[in-house]
Design a protein around this motif. Structure first.
Motif, PDB file in Angstrom:
ATOM      1  N   ARG A 115       0.841  -1.181   0.000  1.00 62.53           N
ATOM      2  CA  ARG A 115       0.000   0.000   0.000  1.00 62.53           C
ATOM      3  C   ARG A 115       0.881   1.238   0.000  1.00 62.53           C
ATOM      4  NH1 ARG A 115      -5.355  -1.084   1.145  1.00 62.53           N
ATOM      5  NH2 ARG A 115      -5.581   0.997   0.270  1.00 62.53           N
ATOM      6  N   THR A 116       0.505   2.210  -0.801  1.00 65.87           N
ATOM      7  CA  THR A 116       1.270   3.451  -0.880  1.00 65.87           C
ATOM      8  C   THR A 116       0.599   4.587  -0.113  1.00 65.87           C
ATOM      9  OG1 THR A 116       0.161   4.007  -2.965  1.00 65.87           O
ATOM     10  CG2 THR A 116       2.264   2.822  -3.109  1.00 65.87           C
ATOM     11  N   THR A 117      -0.690   4.432   0.204  1.00 68.88           N
ATOM     12  CA  THR A 117      -1.401   5.454   0.956  1.00 68.88           C
ATOM     13  C   THR A 117      -1.132   5.287   2.443  1.00 68.88           C
ATOM     14  OG1 THR A 117      -3.170   5.415  -0.697  1.00 68.88           O
ATOM     15  CG2 THR A 117      -3.655   6.500   1.400  1.00 68.88           C
ATOM     16  N   SER A 118      -0.844   6.377   3.112  1.00 70.35           N
ATOM     17  CA  SER A 118      -0.582   6.345   4.542  1.00 70.35           C
ATOM     18  C   SER A 118      -1.757   5.740   5.296  1.00 70.35           C
ATOM     19  CB  SER A 118      -0.317   7.769   5.050  1.00 70.35           C
ATOM     20  OG  SER A 118      -0.335   7.808   6.457  1.00 70.35           O
ATOM     21  N   ASP A 161      -4.412   8.116   6.372  1.00 70.51           N
ATOM     22  CA  ASP A 161      -5.197   8.734   5.299  1.00 70.51           C
ATOM     23  C   ASP A 161      -6.205   7.778   4.682  1.00 70.51           C
ATOM     24  OD1 ASP A 161      -3.857  11.134   5.622  1.00 70.51           O
ATOM     25  OD2 ASP A 161      -2.308  10.633   4.142  1.00 70.51           O
ATOM     26  N   ARG A 162      -6.347   6.599   5.259  1.00 73.39           N
ATOM     27  CA  ARG A 162      -7.293   5.634   4.723  1.00 73.39           C
ATOM     28  C   ARG A 162      -8.503   5.496   5.632  1.00 73.39           C
ATOM     29  NH1 ARG A 162      -4.600   0.469   4.674  1.00 73.39           N
ATOM     30  NH2 ARG A 162      -2.560   1.318   5.182  1.00 73.39           N
TER      31      ARG A 162
END
Length: 378
Positions: free
Chosen positions: A116-119, A122-123
């Motif tokens: 996963r690249t999204t923090s 932030d999800r």
């Protein structure tokens, strides 16, 4: 499978080739899916919970497969990312009064599908593995309508503000061991508040044996009190209440022997705790969480050679589901987001599951969560 103490189809058929083929075809049928098997786990549990105070105990465990990069389709990273397999998160019903296991209620089986690249912060919760602690409990709620009371119980991973918030809406109580030093509504911290509480009682409590620790008597000191838990400072949680009234029950071991790590539990609960007996009751209920660890241990150590006979990941998952359904009735006391298991991912594969390779430690969080998360993350 339970009576024969094996999940090996050849051993179960006792030399009857026709029976072995029939069972093999059953597990390979398109309608025999993991979702359907998970749904069947609770067939006999619903009637068993009627009139009881049910401890709905949940935890996560890893199922490791010996495999190679060329034959890894459908498997995801587990552990620290150096092994591959699937993750199992069951919800087990236990009688709060006598500790008897009533059966399985619900669960999830999934794999991690990539980095996963999204923090994490932030999800949305629905896009995190930690959502399983809420969705699994909510899925079981219709089966518990005839229970006298329901307490959802989990370890430190279940220390999730949204789970506490959902308990009132779903009409169940929660007991979770604290993982984070959370902020309270008065801007103090949870640990600061619990440390300031006066010790009110001491008792000797029998602690059951675990993987690397023998059973022992622990001398515990008790603190408890009411708190107002503040909502984490996260923009994605603004729909939740600004604060929640909970109770904290703090037990810590005193006079531990040299070389033994002293036990210290800070238990957060939606139950009203107004007396010493109320507080010790919360401790006693939390002790029952070890039943699900024993449940995992039985599943992972029962006939490990039989697991190597599974000739598809899909069929292995189906057999595991059947075995869990039976085991639940008979036992008495990455960094990647979840990819919900699809049999289509693993058709035709020949994997060798190694169920003994790992001790029954919970498969907790992905690699990005392995480091300590800020309180706002949960």
């Amino acid at each position: 499978m339970v009576a024969g103490k094996t999940v090996c189809l050849r051993q179960l058929s006792r030399g009857n080739r026709a029976l072995e083929v029939r069972f093999n075809r059953f597990l390979g049928h398109d309608k025999v899916t993991v979702d359907r098997i998970i749904e069947s786990w609770s067939n006999s549990t619903g009637p068993a919970v009627e009139g009881r105070h049910v401890l709905a105990i949940q935890d996560t465990s890893e199922i490791h497969f010996n495999t190679t990069p060329q034959r890894r389709r459908g498997l995801g990273e587990i552990g620290k990312g150096n092994n591959h397999g699937v993750l199992l998160h069951p919800l087990l019903a236990v009688d709060a009064d006598d500790g008897s296991c009533l059966g399985l209620l619900s669960g999830q089986i999934w794999t991690r599908a990539g980095r996963r690249t999204t923090s994490h912060d932030d999800r949305e919760l629905s896009d995190k593995e930690s959502q399983r602690w809420i969705s699994t409990a909510v899925a079981a709620r219709p089966l518990l309508t005839k229970a006298a009371a329901v307490t959802v119980l989990g370890d430190r991973e279940s220390d999730i503000f949204a789970l506490y918030a959902s308990s009132a809406k779903q009409h169940f109580h929660v007991i979770a061991r604290s993982m984070h030093d959370r902020k309270l509504a008065d801007r103090s911290s949870l640990y600061e508040a619990s440390d300031a509480m006066a010790a009110v009682d001491q008792r000797m409590i029998q602690l059951p044996a675990r993987a690397a620790r023998p059973a022992r008597l622990a001398h515990l000191e008790l603190r408890f009190g009411a708190i107002e838990l503040a909502r984490p400072q996260n923009k994605l949680l603004h729909h939740l209440p600004k604060s929640l009234p909970l109770a904290v029950v703090d037990v810590r071991e005193i006079n531990a022997e040299t070389g033994i790590e002293p036990l210290h539990w800070r238990l957060l609960t939606s139950h009203e705790v107004t007396s010493i007996e109320d507080a010790w009751r919360i401790v006693q209920w939390y002790k029952q969480r070890w039943i699900i660890e024993q449940f995992f241990r039985i599943l992972k150590t029962q006939e490990p050679q039989a697991r190597r006979q599974s000739d598809r990941i899909r069929r292995s998952a189906s057999q595991a589901g059947c075995d869990r359904r039976q085991g639940g009735r008979h036992h008495h006391p990455a960094s990647a987001g979840p990819q919900w298991w699809s049999p289509a991912h693993s058709r035709g594969l020949r994997q060798r599951p190694n169920w003994r390779a790992h001790s029954p430690q919970p498969a907790t969080r992905s690699r990005e969560q392995a480091t300590k998360e800020p309180t706002s993350a949960r």
